[in-house]
Every structure is written in C-alpha cells, then in structure tokens.
Design an enzyme around this catalytic site. Structure first.
Site, PDB file in Angstrom:
ATOM      1  CG  LEU A  14      -2.415  -0.708   1.046  1.00 58.63           C
ATOM      2  CD1 LEU A  14      -2.588  -0.511   2.433  1.00 58.63           C
ATOM      3  CD2 LEU A  14      -2.872  -0.637  -0.225  1.00 58.63           C
ATOM      4  CG  HIS A  15       2.689   2.349  -3.509  1.00 54.77           C
ATOM      5  ND1 HIS A  15       2.299   2.992  -4.982  1.00 54.77           N
ATOM      6  CD2 HIS A  15       2.048   0.807  -4.451  1.00 54.77           C
ATOM      7  CE1 HIS A  15       2.001   2.742  -5.440  1.00 54.77           C
ATOM      8  NE2 HIS A  15       1.439   1.296  -5.550  1.00 54.77           N
TER       9      HIS A  15
END
Length: 88
Positions: A14-15
């Site tokens: 989850l960037h």
C-alpha cells in the site's frame, strides 16, 4: 459493524497511489472506517495514517466500518481493492 479481511496483492504494497484511492473511496461515508495491520489500526480517511502503517505486499489487513452506512463503505472498499488489483 462490518468487517472484511484482504490480502494485499499489489507488488509494492500500500504505497501512495493505492492509499490515495482507498482514502478517497471511504471519505464520503459517515461511518468510521479503520484498517488494521500487524496489531495496529489507522483511520482509513487519513492518507498519512494508512501510509504510515507500512503495509507490504502479501500482508493481511482487516477493514472495519462502524456506522449507518458501514455496509456501503465496505462494499466500496471491496470494489476498489478488486478494480485496482490492490487486494483480494
């Protein structure tokens, strides 16, 4: 209260981009929406809170929504997770 567990399939975890999509998806809902990972929880309406969790590819996360439109909030998260290949 509604809950759903996902395995993050995005190769980068989850960037910024997937976090932004998820935060934007849940912000309009009245329900409190949280993401849980590795024993911690964060407000899913806060991009810094979600990004600060350092969720990696392959991680299991639990999304929880509590409020009048909790089912709709979880359905929206589910839609984004699948559409954008973030998690399953």
């Amino acid at each position: 209260m509604e809950k759903k567990t996902y395995t993050i399939t995005s190769s980068e975890g989850l960037h910024a981009r997937p976090c932004s999509l998820l935060v934007s998806a849940v912000t309009p809902f009245q329900s409190d929406v949280t993401i849980g990972y590795n024993g911690k929880k964060a407000n899913m309406k806060s991009i810094m809170g979600v990004m600060g969790m350092g969720i990696e590819s392959g991680a299991q996360v639990e999304i929880e929504a509590d409020g009048a439109d909790a089912a709709e909030a979880i359905a929206k998260v589910d839609e984004i997770m699948k559409q954008e290949n973030i998690g399953e």
